[in-house]
Scaffold this motif. Structure first.
Motif, PDB file in Angstrom:
ATOM      1  N   ARG A 277     -10.457 -10.219 -10.589  1.00 44.54           N
ATOM      2  CA  ARG A 277     -11.132  -8.945  -9.149  1.00 44.54           C
ATOM      3  C   ARG A 277     -10.004  -9.070  -9.438  1.00 44.54           C
ATOM      4  O   ARG A 277      -9.758  -7.175  -8.976  1.00 44.54           O
ATOM      5  CB  ARG A 277     -10.998 -10.114  -8.142  1.00 44.54           C
ATOM      6  N   HIS A 278      -8.508  -8.757 -10.255  1.00 42.53           N
ATOM      7  CA  HIS A 278      -7.053  -8.182 -10.228  1.00 42.53           C
ATOM      8  C   HIS A 278      -7.402  -7.568 -11.592  1.00 42.53           C
ATOM      9  O   HIS A 278      -5.882  -6.894 -11.862  1.00 42.53           O
ATOM     10  CB  HIS A 278      -6.432  -9.033  -9.160  1.00 42.53           C
ATOM     11  N   THR A 279      -7.915  -7.645 -12.869  1.00 47.14           N
ATOM     12  CA  THR A 279      -7.306  -7.165 -13.813  1.00 47.14           C
ATOM     13  C   THR A 279      -7.669  -5.652 -13.991  1.00 47.14           C
ATOM     14  O   THR A 279      -8.732  -5.263 -13.063  1.00 47.14           O
ATOM     15  CB  THR A 279      -8.122  -7.989 -15.768  1.00 47.14           C
ATOM     16  N   ARG A 280      -7.152  -5.206 -14.681  1.00 52.89           N
ATOM     17  CA  ARG A 280      -7.581  -4.054 -15.098  1.00 52.89           C
ATOM     18  C   ARG A 280      -7.749  -3.129 -16.895  1.00 52.89           C
ATOM     19  O   ARG A 280      -8.898  -3.162 -17.373  1.00 52.89           O
ATOM     20  CB  ARG A 280      -6.551  -3.165 -15.274  1.00 52.89           C
TER      21      ARG A 280
ATOM     22  N   LEU B 158      -1.756   4.627 -17.052  1.00 54.51           N
ATOM     23  CA  LEU B 158      -2.583   3.455 -17.473  1.00 54.51           C
ATOM     24  C   LEU B 158      -3.095   2.860 -18.668  1.00 54.51           C
ATOM     25  O   LEU B 158      -3.383   2.510 -19.285  1.00 54.51           O
ATOM     26  CB  LEU B 158      -3.803   3.022 -15.937  1.00 54.51           C
TER      27      LEU B 158
ATOM     28  N   MET C 109     -13.321   0.745 -15.747  1.00 52.37           N
ATOM     29  CA  MET C 109     -14.067   1.348 -14.594  1.00 52.37           C
ATOM     30  C   MET C 109     -13.337   0.906 -13.583  1.00 52.37           C
ATOM     31  O   MET C 109     -14.071   0.320 -13.138  1.00 52.37           O
ATOM     32  CB  MET C 109     -14.485   3.002 -14.831  1.00 52.37           C
ATOM     33  N   GLY C 110     -12.555   1.133 -12.772  1.00 51.64           N
ATOM     34  CA  GLY C 110     -12.085   0.729 -10.795  1.00 51.64           C
ATOM     35  C   GLY C 110     -11.638  -0.442 -10.986  1.00 51.64           C
ATOM     36  O   GLY C 110     -11.562  -1.409 -10.499  1.00 51.64           O
ATOM     37  N   GLY C 111     -11.112  -0.945 -12.573  1.00 51.64           N
ATOM     38  CA  GLY C 111     -11.077  -2.276 -12.518  1.00 51.64           C
ATOM     39  C   GLY C 111     -11.802  -2.868 -12.493  1.00 51.64           C
ATOM     40  O   GLY C 111     -12.917  -3.394 -12.448  1.00 51.64           O
TER      41      GLY C 111
ATOM     42  N   LYS D 159     -12.657  -5.901 -10.788  1.00 52.76           N
ATOM     43  CA  LYS D 159     -13.539  -5.790  -9.655  1.00 52.76           C
ATOM     44  C   LYS D 159     -15.031  -5.547 -10.225  1.00 52.76           C
ATOM     45  O   LYS D 159     -16.160  -4.994 -10.080  1.00 52.76           O
ATOM     46  CB  LYS D 159     -13.542  -5.537  -8.319  1.00 52.76           C
ATOM     47  N   GLN D 160     -15.206  -3.854 -10.735  1.00 54.01           N
ATOM     48  CA  GLN D 160     -16.374  -3.329 -11.158  1.00 54.01           C
ATOM     49  C   GLN D 160     -17.000  -4.044 -12.426  1.00 54.01           C
ATOM     50  O   GLN D 160     -18.066  -4.763 -12.025  1.00 54.01           O
ATOM     51  CB  GLN D 160     -15.886  -1.445 -11.839  1.00 54.01           C
TER      52      GLN D 160
ATOM     53  N   ASP E 284      -3.046 -12.501  -3.404  1.00 55.72           N
ATOM     54  CA  ASP E 284      -3.994 -11.842  -3.779  1.00 55.72           C
ATOM     55  C   ASP E 284      -3.596  -9.914  -3.610  1.00 55.72           C
ATOM     56  O   ASP E 284      -4.145  -9.143  -3.134  1.00 55.72           O
ATOM     57  CB  ASP E 284      -5.364 -12.003  -2.416  1.00 55.72           C
ATOM     58  N   GLY E 285      -2.803 -10.222  -3.859  1.00 56.22           N
ATOM     59  CA  GLY E 285      -1.303  -8.839  -3.900  1.00 56.22           C
ATOM     60  C   GLY E 285      -1.848  -8.484  -4.518  1.00 56.22           C
ATOM     61  O   GLY E 285      -2.014  -6.370  -5.000  1.00 56.22           O
ATOM     62  N   GLY E 286      -1.948  -8.822  -6.045  1.00 54.74           N
ATOM     63  CA  GLY E 286      -2.669  -8.160  -7.180  1.00 54.74           C
ATOM     64  C   GLY E 286      -1.472  -7.252  -7.960  1.00 54.74           C
ATOM     65  O   GLY E 286      -0.657  -7.256  -6.959  1.00 54.74           O
ATOM     66  N   ILE E 287      -2.079  -5.893  -8.745  1.00 52.81           N
ATOM     67  CA  ILE E 287      -1.301  -5.134  -9.365  1.00 52.81           C
ATOM     68  C   ILE E 287      -0.197  -4.541  -8.090  1.00 52.81           C
ATOM     69  O   ILE E 287       1.062  -3.860  -8.901  1.00 52.81           O
ATOM     70  CB  ILE E 287      -1.832  -4.064  -9.906  1.00 52.81           C
ATOM     71  N   CYS E 288      -1.164  -3.678  -7.153  1.00 50.12           N
ATOM     72  CA  CYS E 288       0.333  -2.700  -6.789  1.00 50.12           C
ATOM     73  C   CYS E 288       1.048  -3.249  -5.826  1.00 50.12           C
ATOM     74  O   CYS E 288       2.442  -2.122  -5.612  1.00 50.12           O
ATOM     75  CB  CYS E 288      -0.645  -2.195  -5.175  1.00 50.12           C
TER      76      CYS E 288
END
Ligand SMILES: Cc1cc2nc3c(=O)[nH]c(=O)nc-3n(C[C@H](O)[C@H](O)[C@H](O)COP(=O)(O)OP(=O)(O)OC[C@H]3O[C@@H](n4cnc5c(N)ncnc54)[C@H](O)[C@@H]3O)c2cc1C
Ligand code: HEM
Ligand code: SF4
Ligand code: SF4
Lengths: 462, 375
Positions: A49-52, A120, A130-132, A134-135, A250-254
């Motif tokens: 979910r947190h990947t890009r 990015l 697209m959208g990370g 979760k997409q 779950d803080g993820g990338i940001c």
């Protein structure tokens, strides 16, 4: 789940990308597939979910990727980060088969981001979702539902039964589920603080987990207990320095803080402890997790002045700001005198030079215990800003050993005929240490496909 | 500048997005966001009007509820949009009408339609429920119509122009003569094609649910062109009346009729489709406070086309009086609600898209940037 006994061709545990990809491959081969995701529907997909992005090898432009990224270059990159800690046969196979990743995903509805020229966008080596992530997950789950895969959420595997070194069933919510083949894709154990403490001691209490709280390594432990061959050590993990105010999970990338190389970093005692300008931040952020973990209370503060404002990715939490260094020290709970001393000594040690943040400019300090070797500018233009740093754990390396057919190896040298592993739970076979952007998703994709196909072949006697 | 709850929420949300940026490929909002480090009411109003409420960035967001960041870009921006429509309204106090938009539009339509029916039946007297030789004007004299719609139209035009000017200035656009017309055309094109309802790759937007779909884009095109054709039909009628002395009613094969029938069909298919998918969409995802405004506008458009087409069909029957009053009542409400309802979105969105085309080319933020004080 109903009470009648459940019997499947292929049973997949873990609903991140490795799990859902394996399930799809098995279902496309005609197998009757069940996917068990430990998390609720809203949190499905683990760290995926947190990947890009992922990193496919390609000769010539491929979908959203430009140029060529061939095996030699990819291999060199992998050797550089792992320092040789890899299984060459498995690694080379992964690189070669990564070529198919993008098309495989696109055919199942996953969208990649076309070139934008945005921040990015790397263009050549990494394909961005697209959208990370979760997409990607949403598209794959939709596809999986269409294929008729039986998907269960809140379905943590709590026990597993082997018979004659072969998989028999798992227990989920007090119910046994049987299958001819089993795919283990339940991620690492980074969310299991107790397990981390076994390796790290009490300092692990202060670690922030960047990904899902559901990767507690329960399945990994069960497999090891049942005789699987272990790969990697429990204290190995990918740890980066992130904003100390990040959520526990779950803080993820940001939550990243990208201004370390532009300022100085002090610990709780207001003292510097490492060269902030050693190399470009993307090449260094992964060592700072360990550096901060080694400081008292596992905390540090990066301090910048007005000159640095705006020249790094905007952080998610606002900085503490003040017009003088002592005032700033008070705001962030450091000793004002010590901090003022640290900063003025640092400022006095800065040597003249032409600052240029786009290259290793060699602008450095001299005569300090800990010198800064690049981008050393005096911290002298108010307002001053401070961000708090803590270690953030991305993933763990410990896993089970596998073959090139994703088949799980046993510690006694045998092969487990009907257990296959994919994703983070076996990534240590290829990535023994270090990290290369996009390699996690690449390994999960390649081994997810192999595991799904092999599990179906076994179950369907092909 | 404004510091309301809606502004604060939009700023909070976009600050998180700006540190994450995973959605930058979806639409213009994120590209505009990346040109900025700080958010204020002006640039948030701008980005709110860029957001097409497609929902993609909500369904794909790693921080969507129940995550503690509770991130919902489309809802935050939809609610802010509704607030800023009120801010830009003219005269200023009328902006309050955006707060309970659904309610006041409904009340207004009931009031006006009743007034029309009562008014005309009183003037026409016993003949109200009769067929009429010269159809419409037998019920309401042409001059009365012109007087009512002319004065309302003039007021609406002034109110729209004043609101648009205010928005234009906040968006830092220069006077129309020094515009970069290439960028303007780009903005117009993005508006007419509803580019940002395409999800970023042409796969469609996540509306009404997570699955990408083109349905909203298509139904909006029906609505938009349906409205435009109806507008053209009325204009054609007016021109024929005055310039060529050809008063209504017109034959079936005539410009106003053909345009009107085609437009009417578009304006039935479009709003019906939009209402249908709206009913399926979860309201939390697309914003809560704005729902009344959206629905009342859709219903008004639908009533306009339905009553218009029925009127055409019953022109030579005894129902013509009541239908004409109904239709005119609905149209007048639509007119009056234009500056104070959802209709205004077309203008603001077009302007925002033009500004985006300019910012994108210059790769520089324009809206909401501090202007150095003149010495
Ligand atoms: C913040 C962050 C950013 C990252 N960015 C990237 C990137 O850009 N590119 C990249 O390549 N890699 C990235 N990674 C690494 C990447 O997330 C992993 O390599 C990849 O997602 C692993 O996929 P997986 O399917 O093995 O595990 P996961 O996606 O973590 O899935 C594991 C699943 O197993 C479930 N589970 C756990 N225990 C059980 C059990 N007992 N029973 C049933 N289910 C269970 C969990 O709920 C979870 O859904 C990132 C990681 C993090 C934390
Ligand atoms: C410049 C031209 C226009 C653009 C770019 C545009 C764009 C949009 C967008 C993006 C939406 C969805 C988000 C929202 O609800 O605000 C929308 C909604 C809507 N638009 Fe437009 N629009 C334009 C003109 C018009 C016109 C002229 C009409 C008809 C008179 C119209 C009718 C509607 C309706 C009824 C909705 C509500 C749909 C819903 O709530 O589901 N639009 N428009
Ligand atoms: S909507 Fe969510 S995933 Fe998308 S940019 Fe914002 S924070 Fe990131
Ligand atoms: S809802 Fe759609 S248009 Fe609005 S910001 Fe998100 S992706 Fe862009």
């Amino acid at each position: 789940m109903q009470n009648d006994q459940k019997n499947f061709d292929v049973l997949v545990a873990g609903g991140g990308q490795a799990g859902i990809i394996a399930a799809i491959c098995a279902a496309e081969k005609g197998a009757k597939v069940c996917l068990l995701e430990g998390a609720p529907r809203t949190h499905r997909g683990g760290n995926t979910r947190h990947t890009r992005n992922l990193r496919p090898m390609h000769i010539g432009p491929l979908s959203v990727l430009s140029g060529t990224y061939d095996e030699d270059e990819y291999w060199d990159d992998l050797m550089r980060v792992t320092k040789g800690k890899t299984n060459e046969e498995l690694a080379r196979m992964t690189l070669r088969r990564s070529t198919e990743c993008v098309e495989w995903l696109e055919k199942r509805g996953v969208q990649f981001q076309p070139p934008l020229g945005g921040t990015l966008h790397l263009g050549r080596t990494n394909a961005f979702f697209m959208g990370g992530g979760k997409q990607l997950l949403n598209a794959l789950y939709r596809h999986g539902e269409k294929l008729g895969i039986e998907i269960h959420y809140d379905a943590m595997v709590s026990d597993i039964e082997f018979e004659d070194d072969a998989f028999k069933n798992v227990t989920v919510n007090d119910q046994k589920i049987y299958a001819k083949s089993f795919v283990a894709a339940a991620g690492g154990f980074e969310a299991n603080i107790d397990w981390l403490k076994e390796a790290w001691g009490d300092v692990a209490e202060n670690f922030i987990i960047r990904g899902t709280p559901y990767n507690t390594g329960g399945l990994l432990k069960l497999l090891l207990k049942n005789g699987a061959e272990q790969i990697g050590e429990p204290d190995q993990c990918h740890a980066v320095a992130i904003d100390g105010r990040a959520p526990k999970f779950d803080g993820g990338i940001c939550t990243r803080v990208d201004c370390v190389s532009l300022g100085v970093v002090v610990n709780k005692n207001a003292e510097r402890f490492y060269d902030e300008g050693e190399d470009f931040w993307p090449k260094r952020y992964a060592i700072w997790g360990r550096l901060v973990a080694a400081q008292p209370d596992q905390v540090a503060h990066v301090i910048i002045d007005q000159k640095a404002k705006g020249s790094f990715m905007p952080p998610v939490f606002p900085a503490e700001t003040a017009n003088t260094i002592p005032e700033l020290a008070n705001k962030i709970g450091l000793n004002a005198e010590t901090l003022e001393k640290t900063i003025s000594e640092y400022n006095a040690a800065v040597q003249p030079g032409d600052f240029d943040h786009t290259e290793l400019d060699g602008v450095h300090t001299e005569g300090l215990d800990v010198n800064k070797t690049n981008w050393a500018r005096p911290i002298d233009t108010p307002p001053y800003s401070a961000y708090c740093l803590r270690p953030g754990i991305t993933f763990t390396y410990l896993g089970v050993a596998v073959t090139d057919k994703a088949q799980m190896k046993m510690a006694n040298g045998a092969l487990c005929k009907n257990v296959f592993a994919a994703g983070e739970i076996m990534a240590g076979n290829v990535l023994g240490q270090g990290y290369l952007a996009g390699i996690g998703m690449t390994i999960g994709n390649v081994f997810g496909r192999i595991a799904g196909n092999e599990a179906a072949n076994h179950a369907l006697n092909r | 500048m404004r510091l309301t709850d809606k502004v604060n929420e939009a700023a909070r949300v976009l600050t998180i997005c700006n540190a994450c940026r995973y959605c930058e490929g979806h639409c213009a909002v994120f590209q505009a966001m990346e040109l900025r480090l700080e958010f204020n009411a002006d640039n948030l109003d701008y980005m709110a009007n860029l957001c097409h409420n497609c929902g993609a960035c909500y369904h794909n967001c790693q921080y969507a509820p129940p995550h503690e960041f509770n991130l919902n870009v489309p809802a935050a921006l939809a609610e802010l949009r509704q607030e800023n429509y009120g801010v830009f309204a003219w005269p200023g106090f009328m902006g309050k009408l955006f707060t309970n938009n659904g309610l006041w539009v409904t009340l207004l339509s009931v009031l006006i339609i009743t007034a029309f029916i009562v008014g005309t039946s009183l003037t026409v007297g016993e003949d109200f429920f009769q067929t009429h030789d010269n159809a419409f004007y037998g019920i309401i004299p042409h001059n009365n119509l012109v007087a009512i719609f002319g004065s309302v139209g003039a007021f609406v035009a002034i109110a729209l122009l004043a609101s648009i000017t205010k928005f234009w200035q906040t968006m830092r656009l220069p006077n129309p003569f020094s515009l970069d017309w290439g960028r303007v055309m780009q903005g117009v094109k993005d508006a007419l094609t509803l580019k940002y309802l395409d999800g970023g790759n042409g796969q469609g937007c996540s509306y009404p649910d997570e699955t990408p779909s083109m349905s909203r884009r298509w139904f909006h095109q029906f609505t938009f062109w349906g409205f435009m054709l109806c507008f053209a039909a009325t204009s054609a009628g007016t021109i024929m009346h005055y310039a060529f002395a050809l008063p209504a009613p017109y034959d079936f094969i005539s410009l106003p009729k053909v345009l009107g029938v085609l437009g009417g069909i578009g304006l039935i298919v479009g709003p019906l489709g939009l209402l249908h998918i709206k009913a399926k969409a979860t309201p939390d995802v697309k914003g809560k406070t704005n729902k009344g405004m959206d629905v009342s506008f859709l219903v008004l458009l639908l009533l306009t086309s339905i009553t218009g087409l029925i009127l055409m069909a019953v022109r030579d029957t005894a129902l013509v009086g009541i239908m004409l009053s109904l239709h005119l009542g609905v149209v007048l409400t639509l007119f009056l609600s234009m500056p104070y309802g959802k209709f205004i979105h077309g203008f603001y969105r077009l302007i925002a898209l033009i500004v985006f085309a300019i910012e994108k080319e210059k790769h520089e933020a324009i809206v909401g940037v501090d202007i150095p004080e003149k010495e």
